[in-house]
Design a protein around this motif. Structure first.
Motif, PDB file in Angstrom:
ATOM      1  N   LEU A  68       0.712  -1.121  -0.029  1.00  0.00           N
ATOM      2  CA  LEU A  68      -0.143   0.006  -0.008  1.00  0.00           C
ATOM      3  C   LEU A  68       1.025   1.182   0.082  1.00  0.00           C
ATOM      4  O   LEU A  68       0.613   2.155  -0.866  1.00  0.00           O
ATOM      5  CB  LEU A  68      -0.891   0.114   1.188  1.00  0.00           C
ATOM      6  N   LEU A  69       1.878   1.294   0.718  1.00  0.00           N
ATOM      7  CA  LEU A  69       2.880   2.320   0.987  1.00  0.00           C
ATOM      8  C   LEU A  69       3.704   2.592  -0.687  1.00  0.00           C
ATOM      9  O   LEU A  69       3.588   3.728  -0.858  1.00  0.00           O
ATOM     10  CB  LEU A  69       3.826   2.148   1.936  1.00  0.00           C
ATOM     11  N   PHE A  70       4.098   1.500  -1.044  1.00  0.00           N
ATOM     12  CA  PHE A  70       4.579   1.552  -2.251  1.00  0.00           C
ATOM     13  C   PHE A  70       3.952   2.115  -3.591  1.00  0.00           C
ATOM     14  O   PHE A  70       4.163   3.279  -4.084  1.00  0.00           O
ATOM     15  CB  PHE A  70       5.066   0.114  -2.892  1.00  0.00           C
ATOM     16  N   VAL A  71       2.742   1.730  -3.687  1.00  0.00           N
ATOM     17  CA  VAL A  71       1.746   2.176  -4.395  1.00  0.00           C
ATOM     18  C   VAL A  71       1.244   3.644  -4.364  1.00  0.00           C
ATOM     19  O   VAL A  71       1.048   4.557  -5.305  1.00  0.00           O
ATOM     20  CB  VAL A  71       0.461   1.397  -4.923  1.00  0.00           C
ATOM     21  N   THR A  72       1.130   3.964  -2.982  1.00  0.00           N
ATOM     22  CA  THR A  72       0.530   5.308  -2.750  1.00  0.00           C
ATOM     23  C   THR A  72       1.707   6.311  -3.018  1.00  0.00           C
ATOM     24  O   THR A  72       1.755   7.312  -3.752  1.00  0.00           O
ATOM     25  CB  THR A  72       0.449   5.389  -1.236  1.00  0.00           C
ATOM     26  N   ILE A  73       3.003   5.992  -2.764  1.00  0.00           N
ATOM     27  CA  ILE A  73       3.993   7.055  -2.873  1.00  0.00           C
ATOM     28  C   ILE A  73       4.355   6.890  -4.583  1.00  0.00           C
ATOM     29  O   ILE A  73       4.560   8.251  -5.213  1.00  0.00           O
ATOM     30  CB  ILE A  73       5.389   6.637  -2.306  1.00  0.00           C
ATOM     31  N   LEU A  93      10.335   5.272  -8.447  1.00  0.00           N
ATOM     32  CA  LEU A  93      10.520   3.951  -8.059  1.00  0.00           C
ATOM     33  C   LEU A  93      11.447   3.941  -6.771  1.00  0.00           C
ATOM     34  O   LEU A  93      11.158   3.000  -5.946  1.00  0.00           O
ATOM     35  CB  LEU A  93      11.218   3.099  -9.311  1.00  0.00           C
ATOM     36  N   HIS A  94      12.523   4.649  -6.810  1.00  0.00           N
ATOM     37  CA  HIS A  94      13.561   4.366  -5.638  1.00  0.00           C
ATOM     38  C   HIS A  94      12.910   4.787  -4.297  1.00  0.00           C
ATOM     39  O   HIS A  94      12.792   3.897  -3.355  1.00  0.00           O
ATOM     40  CB  HIS A  94      14.600   5.229  -5.980  1.00  0.00           C
ATOM     41  N   TRP A  95      12.235   5.788  -4.472  1.00  0.00           N
ATOM     42  CA  TRP A  95      11.799   6.418  -3.025  1.00  0.00           C
ATOM     43  C   TRP A  95      10.394   5.405  -2.446  1.00  0.00           C
ATOM     44  O   TRP A  95      10.319   5.093  -1.416  1.00  0.00           O
ATOM     45  CB  TRP A  95      11.108   7.775  -3.241  1.00  0.00           C
ATOM     46  N   SER A  96       9.933   4.958  -3.581  1.00  0.00           N
ATOM     47  CA  SER A  96       8.759   3.887  -3.282  1.00  0.00           C
ATOM     48  C   SER A  96       9.120   2.746  -2.822  1.00  0.00           C
ATOM     49  O   SER A  96       8.598   2.060  -1.716  1.00  0.00           O
ATOM     50  CB  SER A  96       7.735   3.607  -4.567  1.00  0.00           C
TER      51      SER A  96
END
Length: 255
Positions: free
Chosen positions: A41-46, A53-56
């Protein structure tokens, strides 16, 4: 309700309670579900916000590690949190290697497909996977295979349910992997994380709650060990009495 009905209903309620507790232990309960959902969830939100991609990826792996640390601090079991870390780590490495953010989800999708096939194949082979998973939790190990046919049938039904539900999930996700963008795939995957899992767990509970009670092989082994110890103790006592009688006999002859 007659006096004969009461014990039967109590036994059924106890069986259902034990089944529910075992399922929560095996699949991690509410906390395990949260730990499974949060990193993705955090990956797709960011990624939806900044397309980075890197920050996610960093955010997803960081929160996974934090969940493990929280479990360690609370001295709780970490197997579910660790499985989340490994899943996220594989996704991050794969996405970084290809440079395609959608590949963050591909290892998990392949794992889901493999797990679905494993449930179906093991059931066809007569060793349903859900029985292998839950047997130790119920302290019955593999006794259900040969000694508890009703329970084996329930495990087979549950494994079919898991396999078909996961295949249906894959039938939705893999086309999206090819046709949708990263954000669309990610949000659909997050949305499909919990409902199919809850459906499979609920069906497993339904099948097992109606099945015969598990055979506690650990209790059987303990009882067998106790009986063997008692037998040895009785044998030693008998031999001691025989030696005592022999000694008394020699003493009388000497007198």
């Amino acid at each position: 309700m007659t006096s004969l009905d009461k014990p039967t209903e109590d036994a059924q309620q106890d069986s259902r309670a034990v089944t529910e507790a075992a399922l929560f232990e095996a699949f991690g309960g509410v906390r395990g579900m949260v730990e499974t959902v949060v990193p993705g969830l955090l990956f797709v939100t960011i990624f939806t916000i900044n397309k980075d991609l890197h920050w996610s990826a960093i955010a997803a792996i960081t929160v996974s590690l934090l969940l493990v640390v929280v479990r360690l601090v609370m001295r709780d079991t970490v197997k579910h949190a660790f499985s989340g870390v490994f899943g996220v780590a594989f996704g991050v490495v794969f996405a970084m290697m290809t440079g395609n953010a959608k590949d963050f989800y591909l290892p998990g999708m392949l794992y889901t497909l493999g797990l679905a096939l494993a449930y179906i194949i093991t059931t066809l082979a007569g060793v349903p996977l859900i029985g292998l998973i839950l047997g130790p939790v119920f302290k019955e190990n593999l006794s259900w295979r040969t000694r508890n046919p009703g329970r084996k049938k329930a495990y087979a039904k549950a494994s079919w349910a898991w396999g078909l539900i996961l295949l249906a999930k894959c039938a939705i996700l893999f086309p999206l992997y090819w046709w949708a963008n990263t954000a669309q795939l990610g949000w659909v995957l997050v949305a499909l994380k919990i409902p199919p899992f809850l459906l499979a767990v609920w069906l497993t509970w339904v099948f097992l709650a109606k099945a015969p009670a598990p055979i506690d092989v650990f209790a059987e082994m303990e009882a067998a060990e106790k009986a063997e110890e008692e037998r040895k103790a009785a044998l030693a006592e008998e031999r001691g009495e025989e030696r005592g009688e022999a000694t008394a006999g020699r003493h009388r002859r000497d007198v």
